[in-house]
Design an enzyme around this catalytic site. Structure first.
Site, PDB file in Angstrom:
ATOM      1  N   HIS A  69     -10.321  -4.406  10.984  1.00 47.68           N
ATOM      2  CA  HIS A  69     -10.981  -4.294   9.677  1.00 47.68           C
ATOM      3  C   HIS A  69     -12.297  -3.513   9.750  1.00 47.68           C
ATOM      4  O   HIS A  69     -13.158  -3.690   8.911  1.00 47.68           O
ATOM      5  CB  HIS A  69     -11.280  -5.688   9.103  1.00 47.68           C
ATOM      6  CG  HIS A  69     -10.085  -6.388   8.540  1.00 47.68           C
ATOM      7  ND1 HIS A  69      -8.954  -6.658   9.268  1.00 47.68           N
ATOM      8  CD2 HIS A  69      -9.838  -6.884   7.298  1.00 47.68           C
ATOM      9  CE1 HIS A  69      -8.076  -7.289   8.506  1.00 47.68           C
ATOM     10  NE2 HIS A  69      -8.586  -7.435   7.312  1.00 47.68           N
ATOM     11  N   GLU A 108       0.815  -1.224   0.000  1.00 48.41           N
ATOM     12  CA  GLU A 108       0.000   0.000   0.000  1.00 48.41           C
ATOM     13  C   GLU A 108       0.843   1.266   0.000  1.00 48.41           C
ATOM     14  O   GLU A 108       0.543   2.225  -0.714  1.00 48.41           O
ATOM     15  CB  GLU A 108      -0.949   0.011   1.207  1.00 48.41           C
ATOM     16  CG  GLU A 108      -2.166  -0.902   1.058  1.00 48.41           C
ATOM     17  CD  GLU A 108      -1.889  -2.360   1.431  1.00 48.41           C
ATOM     18  OE1 GLU A 108      -0.749  -2.665   1.859  1.00 48.41           O
ATOM     19  OE2 GLU A 108      -2.806  -3.199   1.289  1.00 48.41           O
TER      20      GLU A 108
HETATM   21  C1  LIG Z   1      -2.286  -4.407   4.484  1.00 45.41           C
HETATM   22  C2  LIG Z   1      -3.343  -5.283   3.923  1.00 45.41           C
HETATM   23  N1  LIG Z   1      -3.668  -5.175   2.623  1.00 45.41           N
HETATM   24  C3  LIG Z   1      -4.629  -5.948   2.093  1.00 45.41           C
HETATM   25  C4  LIG Z   1      -5.293  -6.859   2.873  1.00 45.41           C
HETATM   26  C5  LIG Z   1      -6.376  -7.724   2.259  1.00 45.41           C
HETATM   27  N2  LIG Z   1      -5.894  -9.097   2.162  1.00 45.41           N
HETATM   28  C6  LIG Z   1      -6.137  -9.980   3.135  1.00 45.41           C
HETATM   29  S1  LIG Z   1      -5.390 -11.411   2.858  1.00 45.41           S
HETATM   30  C7  LIG Z   1      -4.755 -10.908   1.393  1.00 45.41           C
HETATM   31  C8  LIG Z   1      -3.921 -11.850   0.592  1.00 45.41           C
HETATM   32  C9  LIG Z   1      -2.697 -12.293   1.330  1.00 45.41           C
HETATM   33  O1  LIG Z   1      -2.148 -13.432   0.763  1.00 45.41           O
HETATM   34  P1  LIG Z   1      -0.919 -14.189   1.369  1.00 45.41           P
HETATM   35  O2  LIG Z   1      -0.031 -13.236   2.093  1.00 45.41           O
HETATM   36  O3  LIG Z   1      -0.308 -14.990   0.302  1.00 45.41           O
HETATM   37  O4  LIG Z   1      -1.533 -15.144   2.498  1.00 45.41           O
HETATM   38  P2  LIG Z   1      -2.518 -16.373   2.313  1.00 45.41           P
HETATM   39  O5  LIG Z   1      -3.894 -15.801   2.308  1.00 45.41           O
HETATM   40  O6  LIG Z   1      -2.171 -17.077   1.072  1.00 45.41           O
HETATM   41  O7  LIG Z   1      -2.298 -17.202   3.543  1.00 45.41           O
HETATM   42  C10 LIG Z   1      -5.136  -9.601   1.136  1.00 45.41           C
HETATM   43  C11 LIG Z   1      -4.796  -8.851  -0.066  1.00 45.41           C
HETATM   44  C12 LIG Z   1      -4.953  -6.919   4.238  1.00 45.41           C
HETATM   45  N3  LIG Z   1      -5.577  -7.739   5.081  1.00 45.41           N
HETATM   46  N4  LIG Z   1      -3.973  -6.137   4.736  1.00 45.41           N
END
Ligand SMILES: Cc1ncc(C[n+]2csc(CCOP(=O)(O)OP(=O)(O)O)c2C)c(N)n1
Ligand SMILES: [Mg+2]
Lengths: 366, 327
Positions: B129, B60
């Protein structure tokens, strides 16, 4: 050099469009699993049985949780760890019980592994006062600090520095403990990771940082959101690193055992890229158009729980009936947990204001 | 008028502005190939391609800053945050850079950038959130802040935001993306930033409510009508600049006011409006202004606690009863 046509300009990741038609795309390439057998890894037969029970518990707990979610028993997010159980299990068996673990929101498996009971976990999902976080946190915020499980966190990358901080305190107190911080492949793009890696090596923090690369960050394949191999992030910070097969509990155990000893001994950080795969959608409302059924099948064929089961049988450590016994026991434990959660009370409304400040009667602004 | 979902109204605004001006582009997490985490940007990648509809990593701070730099250098970025909770990581770019670069360079820099995404709570998503950030950003000079309640407002105001030569924060609600409403079919439909709207006329009490809280106020007003209380609802639509004259005018008629806000109470929107009303309309007030806000406590997960935490129609009715001395 030919001038690029205007239409060619794009800000999509390099390499897009080079996929070979018809080939099953793979979210992650797994390194070869360890060849060592349990004895040379220092694991007893009882350890293996406990590992199997733990992995099976994580699996069944989440499958039941999903059913309860679909029944409308609770709301919010539900990020399932299914497919990744070897990572939590191999790690927890390898680390000391008082080493500090922290993870992201995909945290149920980690919590169960670190002693959150099925009852406490299910009740937390239901938002009940008997939950591990008293119903205040829900699915994303399982925690059991008395067992050195510092919880799941929902801001991607936000807890990476915190894992460094746990290690800082351990070094400060010279207590011989190390920290292990787990996060998704999506988190490696956050500045928080880079700042922490630099500081961690600068200050010699006894910390393992481990990415659970499950191939996808929500709908984005790892190769679409990050350049180079993730493990190479460590190079820029002079950190030691290793790629681990996260679909094999022995491989995770072996790596964690070795690495934790080094980190403890030398007071230095270490970066692990543990490659694994998430079977379910990101959360409960994910149509999963970004991957094929065939791809998913490829990984389900090498399921970590099935793999351990086969090992147990092939090596005559457990017979079918004994395995069945464990599975039945776990099944009952999880069903009981659902009942426990269902029958538990919601927190009292007066508890809304609890846990905000350290004081008995804190100030609230109205 | 056409009946559109909130997400469709927002998409139309983006689409029309992208078609109109080549310099407009959109970037954010999952906006392109996934068609948007909440399907706001559905179809835009197909239409405008990878140059102008851009998936970002979860970075971000980085991509917001790239937006700021691109805006300084002549483009008109729309930066989408999956939710404003994650924009906290980009606060440095929004607060320290976007809002200040023009001023501190003596006017040499213009900053036509829109930061948009979902704001405030959206069910049982827990403490990190569920935060409403509109008041917080409105605190800082150099930023415009919009948080609309209905698809029509969203369309007209987002188009204005994209054309604005200043940084604008445009806030939406995860819980309202599917909500339908009549949207003007006027060609190039624009609502000026800073203009509120009387959404319900009434004579007994003025209720000021924006974003998701407008709908809470509306439910309360329907209930109060049965009890013979005639509520006027003002939706400022834009938090900053604020349409104070519209609010004051209404209070001159009703002599009573309740402000409903989905943020915490300290130094929030409701606090600011309360102050302004006592300064501008003191002589017209028949009762102290009341506010309905979140409590000064983090969002809980448990359903019953969350329900108690959120401002409800009942809270609004209680506040109205208080200012009308009906309790
Ligand atoms: C700072 C932030 N940006 C966006 C999100 C929304 N978000 C939640 S999980 C996610 C994907 C994360 O994927 P990864 O790190 O690969 O973990 P996984 O879900 O595969 O365990 C996103 C974009 C968030 N929670 N926090
Ligand atoms: Mg991932």
């Amino acid at each position: 050099m030919a001038k690029k046509k205007k239409d060619d300009i794009n800000f999509a990741p390099r390499g897009r469009g080079t996929e070979k038609d018809g080939a099953v795309q793979k979210g992650v390439d797994l390194p070869k699993p360890t060849k060592k057998k349990h004895k040379s890894l220092g694991l007893t037969e009882d350890n293996l049985k406990a590992m199997y029970e733990q992995m099976y518990l994580q699996r069944r707990f989440e499958e039941r949780a999903m059913q309860q979610y679909q029944k409308g028993k609770f709301g919010g997010f539900l990020h399932l760890y299914i497919g990744q159980e070897a990572v939590s299990t191999g790690t927890v068996f390898a680390l000391n019980d008082d080493d500090d673990i922290i993870t992201a929101y995909r945290d149920h498996g980690w919590g169960l592994c670190r002693g959150i009971t099925a009852n406490e976990g299910m009740a937390e999902l239901f938002g009940k006062k008997t939950g591990c976080s008293k119903g205040k946190g829900g699915s994303m915020h399982f925690a059991k600090t008395e067992n050195h499980f510092w919880g799941g966190y929902g801001i991607v990358g936000g807890h990476i520095p915190i894992g460094g901080g746990l290690a800082f305190a351990n070094k400060y107190n010279q207590n011989g403990r190390i920290s292990a911080t787990f996060f998704g492949d999506g988190a490696v793009d956050q500045g928080a990771l880079h700042e922490t890696f630099n500081i961690a090596n600068l200050w010699g923090l006894p910390a393992i940082f481990a990415v659970e690369n499950n191939g996808y960050s929500m709908g984005t394949a790892a190769r679409r959101h990050t350049v180079t191999e993730i493990v190479d992030r460590a190079k820029a910070y002079g950190m030691k690193s290793k790629v681990v097969n996260g679909m094999d509990v022995f491989s995770v155990y072996e790596a964690m055992k070795e690495v934790s000893e080094e980190v403890r001994e030398n007071s230095e950080p270490y970066f692990l890229e543990i490659r694994t795969y998430r079977y379910r959608g990101h959360s409960m409302s994910d149509p999963q158009k970004y991957r094929t059924k065939e791809e998913l099948d490829e990984y389900q064929k090498i399921d970590p729980i099935e793999r351990l089961k086969t090992y147990l049988k092939d090596n005559k450590i457990m017979k079918d009936e004994e395995i069945q016994e464990i599975e039945d026991k776990v099944e009952q434990e999880v069903l009981d947990a659902v009942e426990f959660a269902d029958n538990s009370d919601f927190p009292d409304e007066s508890e809304l204001y609890d846990d905000m400040f350290a004081e008995e009667e804190p100030y609230f602004h109205n | 008028m056409a009946e559109l979902q909130f997400r469709e109204a927002i998409r139309e605004a983006i689409d029309e502005e992208m078609a109109r001006e080549e310099k407009v582009f959109i970037m954010g997490e999952e906006v392109a190939e996934y068609n948007g985490a909440y399907k706001v940007t559905e179809g835009l990648l197909d239409k405008y391609g990878y140059k102008r509809v851009i998936d970002t990593p979860i970075s971000e701070l980085g991509f917001s800053g790239i937006g700021v730099g691109a805006a300084m250098n002549g483009l008109r970025p729309i930066v989408e945050f999956m939710t404003f909770n994650f924009a906290v990581l980009a606060a440095d770019q929004i607060i320290n850079h976007a809002s200040k670069a023009g001023y501190m360079t003596g006017g040499q820099i213009t900053m036509p950038i829109v930061f948009r995404g979902a704001n405030a709570s959206a069910g049982q998503l827990g403490a990190t959130h569920s935060v409403a950030f509109d008041s917080m950003y409105a605190h800082f000079p150099g930023l415009k802040v919009i948080y609309t309640s209905e698809p029509d407002d969203a369309k007209g105001l987002l188009k204005s935001a994209i054309r604005d030569d200043n940084p604008v924060l445009f806030m939406e609600s995860e819980q309202m993306y599917g909500m339908k409403g009549e949207v003007s079919e006027e060609e190039d439909y624009i609502i000026p930033i800073g203009k509120g709207k009387v959404k319900r006329e009434g004579s007994d009490v003025t209720v000021v409510a924006h974003g998701k809280m407008y709908h809470v106020a509306k439910q309360a007003a329907a209930q109060l009508e049965k009890d013979g209380v005639d509520v006027e609802i003002i939706d400022p639509r834009t938090v900053k600049p604020l349409d104070l004259p519209l609010i004051v005018e209404s209070i001159k008629k009703t002599n009573r006011c309740v402000v409903v806000d989905e943020a915490h109470p300290f130094a929030g929107f409701a606090a600011e409006i309360g102050f302004l009303i006592q300064r501008e309309a003191f002589d017209y007030l028949d009762a102290p202004v009341q506010r309905v806000t979140l409590p000064d406590v983090n969002a809980p997960f448990a359903k019953n606690l969350l329900d108690a935490w959120l401002p409800s129609p009942k809270n609004v009715i209680d506040a109205v009863n208080q200012v009308t001395y009906r309790n």
